[in-house]
Motif scaffolding. Sequence first.
Motif, PDB file in Angstrom:
ATOM      1  N   ARG A 171       0.830  -1.207   0.000  1.00  0.00           N
ATOM      2  CA  ARG A 171       0.000   0.000   0.000  1.00  0.00           C
ATOM      3  C   ARG A 171       0.863   1.255   0.000  1.00  0.00           C
ATOM      4  O   ARG A 171       0.557   2.224  -0.691  1.00  0.00           O
ATOM      5  CB  ARG A 171      -0.917  -0.027   1.212  1.00  0.00           C
ATOM      6  N   ALA A 172       1.952   1.246   0.749  1.00  0.00           N
ATOM      7  CA  ALA A 172       2.862   2.392   0.777  1.00  0.00           C
ATOM      8  C   ALA A 172       3.442   2.649  -0.614  1.00  0.00           C
ATOM      9  O   ALA A 172       3.521   3.791  -1.070  1.00  0.00           O
ATOM     10  CB  ALA A 172       3.984   2.159   1.783  1.00  0.00           C
ATOM     11  N   VAL A 173       3.820   1.588  -1.295  1.00  0.00           N
ATOM     12  CA  VAL A 173       4.357   1.712  -2.650  1.00  0.00           C
ATOM     13  C   VAL A 173       3.319   2.324  -3.576  1.00  0.00           C
ATOM     14  O   VAL A 173       3.629   3.190  -4.399  1.00  0.00           O
ATOM     15  CB  VAL A 173       4.844   0.339  -3.176  1.00  0.00           C
ATOM     16  N   ARG A 174       2.074   1.908  -3.441  1.00  0.00           N
ATOM     17  CA  ARG A 174       1.015   2.459  -4.291  1.00  0.00           C
ATOM     18  C   ARG A 174       0.820   3.956  -4.033  1.00  0.00           C
ATOM     19  O   ARG A 174       0.691   4.744  -4.971  1.00  0.00           O
ATOM     20  CB  ARG A 174      -0.296   1.701  -4.094  1.00  0.00           C
ATOM     21  N   PHE A 175       0.820   4.374  -2.773  1.00  0.00           N
ATOM     22  CA  PHE A 175       0.698   5.800  -2.460  1.00  0.00           C
ATOM     23  C   PHE A 175       1.865   6.576  -3.066  1.00  0.00           C
ATOM     24  O   PHE A 175       1.677   7.647  -3.649  1.00  0.00           O
ATOM     25  CB  PHE A 175       0.646   6.027  -0.947  1.00  0.00           C
ATOM     26  N   ALA A 176       3.086   6.057  -2.927  1.00  0.00           N
ATOM     27  CA  ALA A 176       4.263   6.729  -3.469  1.00  0.00           C
ATOM     28  C   ALA A 176       4.190   6.815  -4.993  1.00  0.00           C
ATOM     29  O   ALA A 176       4.533   7.846  -5.585  1.00  0.00           O
ATOM     30  CB  ALA A 176       5.533   6.008  -3.040  1.00  0.00           C
ATOM     31  N   HIS A 226       3.390  10.008  -9.887  1.00  0.00           N
ATOM     32  CA  HIS A 226       2.622  10.098 -11.131  1.00  0.00           C
ATOM     33  C   HIS A 226       2.011  11.486 -11.293  1.00  0.00           C
ATOM     34  O   HIS A 226       2.084  12.085 -12.361  1.00  0.00           O
ATOM     35  CB  HIS A 226       1.535   9.019 -11.121  1.00  0.00           C
ATOM     36  N   GLY A 227       1.409  12.000 -10.239  1.00  0.00           N
ATOM     37  CA  GLY A 227       0.801  13.318 -10.304  1.00  0.00           C
ATOM     38  C   GLY A 227       1.822  14.422 -10.533  1.00  0.00           C
ATOM     39  O   GLY A 227       1.543  15.414 -11.226  1.00  0.00           O
ATOM     40  N   MET A 228       2.998  14.259  -9.989  1.00  0.00           N
ATOM     41  CA  MET A 228       4.027  15.290 -10.119  1.00  0.00           C
ATOM     42  C   MET A 228       4.610  15.350 -11.525  1.00  0.00           C
ATOM     43  O   MET A 228       5.058  16.405 -11.971  1.00  0.00           O
ATOM     44  CB  MET A 228       5.124  15.057  -9.088  1.00  0.00           C
ATOM     45  N   ILE A 229       4.607  14.248 -12.229  1.00  0.00           N
ATOM     46  CA  ILE A 229       5.090  14.241 -13.609  1.00  0.00           C
ATOM     47  C   ILE A 229       4.292  15.235 -14.450  1.00  0.00           C
ATOM     48  O   ILE A 229       4.839  15.974 -15.258  1.00  0.00           O
ATOM     49  CB  ILE A 229       4.990  12.812 -14.204  1.00  0.00           C
ATOM     50  N   GLN A 238      10.960  15.651  -7.859  1.00  0.00           N
ATOM     51  CA  GLN A 238      10.143  15.166  -6.758  1.00  0.00           C
ATOM     52  C   GLN A 238       9.479  13.835  -7.114  1.00  0.00           C
ATOM     53  O   GLN A 238       9.396  12.927  -6.282  1.00  0.00           O
ATOM     54  CB  GLN A 238       9.071  16.197  -6.374  1.00  0.00           C
ATOM     55  N   ALA A 239       9.018  13.723  -8.350  1.00  0.00           N
ATOM     56  CA  ALA A 239       8.401  12.467  -8.797  1.00  0.00           C
ATOM     57  C   ALA A 239       9.413  11.327  -8.700  1.00  0.00           C
ATOM     58  O   ALA A 239       9.097  10.240  -8.192  1.00  0.00           O
ATOM     59  CB  ALA A 239       7.888  12.608 -10.224  1.00  0.00           C
ATOM     60  N   SER A 240      10.617  11.590  -9.162  1.00  0.00           N
ATOM     61  CA  SER A 240      11.663  10.564  -9.097  1.00  0.00           C
ATOM     62  C   SER A 240      11.953  10.161  -7.660  1.00  0.00           C
ATOM     63  O   SER A 240      12.211   8.994  -7.374  1.00  0.00           O
ATOM     64  CB  SER A 240      12.947  11.082  -9.750  1.00  0.00           C
ATOM     65  N   ALA A 297      11.610   6.474  -6.207  1.00  0.00           N
ATOM     66  CA  ALA A 297      12.756   5.817  -5.569  1.00  0.00           C
ATOM     67  C   ALA A 297      12.343   5.246  -4.216  1.00  0.00           C
ATOM     68  O   ALA A 297      12.755   4.139  -3.845  1.00  0.00           O
ATOM     69  CB  ALA A 297      13.912   6.806  -5.402  1.00  0.00           C
ATOM     70  N   ARG A 298      11.538   5.985  -3.477  1.00  0.00           N
ATOM     71  CA  ARG A 298      11.028   5.455  -2.205  1.00  0.00           C
ATOM     72  C   ARG A 298      10.227   4.183  -2.444  1.00  0.00           C
ATOM     73  O   ARG A 298      10.349   3.209  -1.712  1.00  0.00           O
ATOM     74  CB  ARG A 298      10.127   6.481  -1.513  1.00  0.00           C
ATOM     75  N   ALA A 299       9.386   4.219  -3.468  1.00  0.00           N
ATOM     76  CA  ALA A 299       8.552   3.056  -3.762  1.00  0.00           C
ATOM     77  C   ALA A 299       9.438   1.854  -4.135  1.00  0.00           C
ATOM     78  O   ALA A 299       9.210   0.745  -3.634  1.00  0.00           O
ATOM     79  CB  ALA A 299       7.598   3.370  -4.917  1.00  0.00           C
ATOM     80  N   ARG A 300      10.442   2.077  -4.965  1.00  0.00           N
ATOM     81  CA  ARG A 300      11.335   0.975  -5.345  1.00  0.00           C
ATOM     82  C   ARG A 300      12.082   0.431  -4.127  1.00  0.00           C
ATOM     83  O   ARG A 300      12.224  -0.777  -3.971  1.00  0.00           O
ATOM     84  CB  ARG A 300      12.336   1.438  -6.408  1.00  0.00           C
ATOM     85  N   GLY A 301      12.564   1.324  -3.282  1.00  0.00           N
ATOM     86  CA  GLY A 301      13.293   0.898  -2.092  1.00  0.00           C
ATOM     87  C   GLY A 301      12.432   0.086  -1.147  1.00  0.00           C
ATOM     88  O   GLY A 301      12.862  -0.911  -0.584  1.00  0.00           O
TER      89      GLY A 301
END
Length: 74
Positions: free
Chosen positions: A39-44, A49-52, A59-61, A65-69
């Motif tokens: 769920r955390a990954v989905r929020f991230a 996505h919105g920032m792109i 900021q999007a990156s 990166a948080r989601a990947r980590g």
Amino acid sequence: LDDLERYAIAAHLVGNDAESRDALARGYRDALAREDVTRAVRFAFWLGHGMIFTGELAQASGWWARARGRRRKG
């Protein structure tokens, strides 16, 4: 978490991106606190996505990166 996700979507749909992002960031933190990595990954992801679309690529990156980590650790 469901309510935060719905709130973020609703805020986005009515054009309140700042409120949407706040809800998504809170959802990310709350999901981590509950050890719900998926769920955390989905929020991230949705934060990034919105920032792109607003040109906030750095900021999007960062959110992605948080989601990947988290995905690798979880």
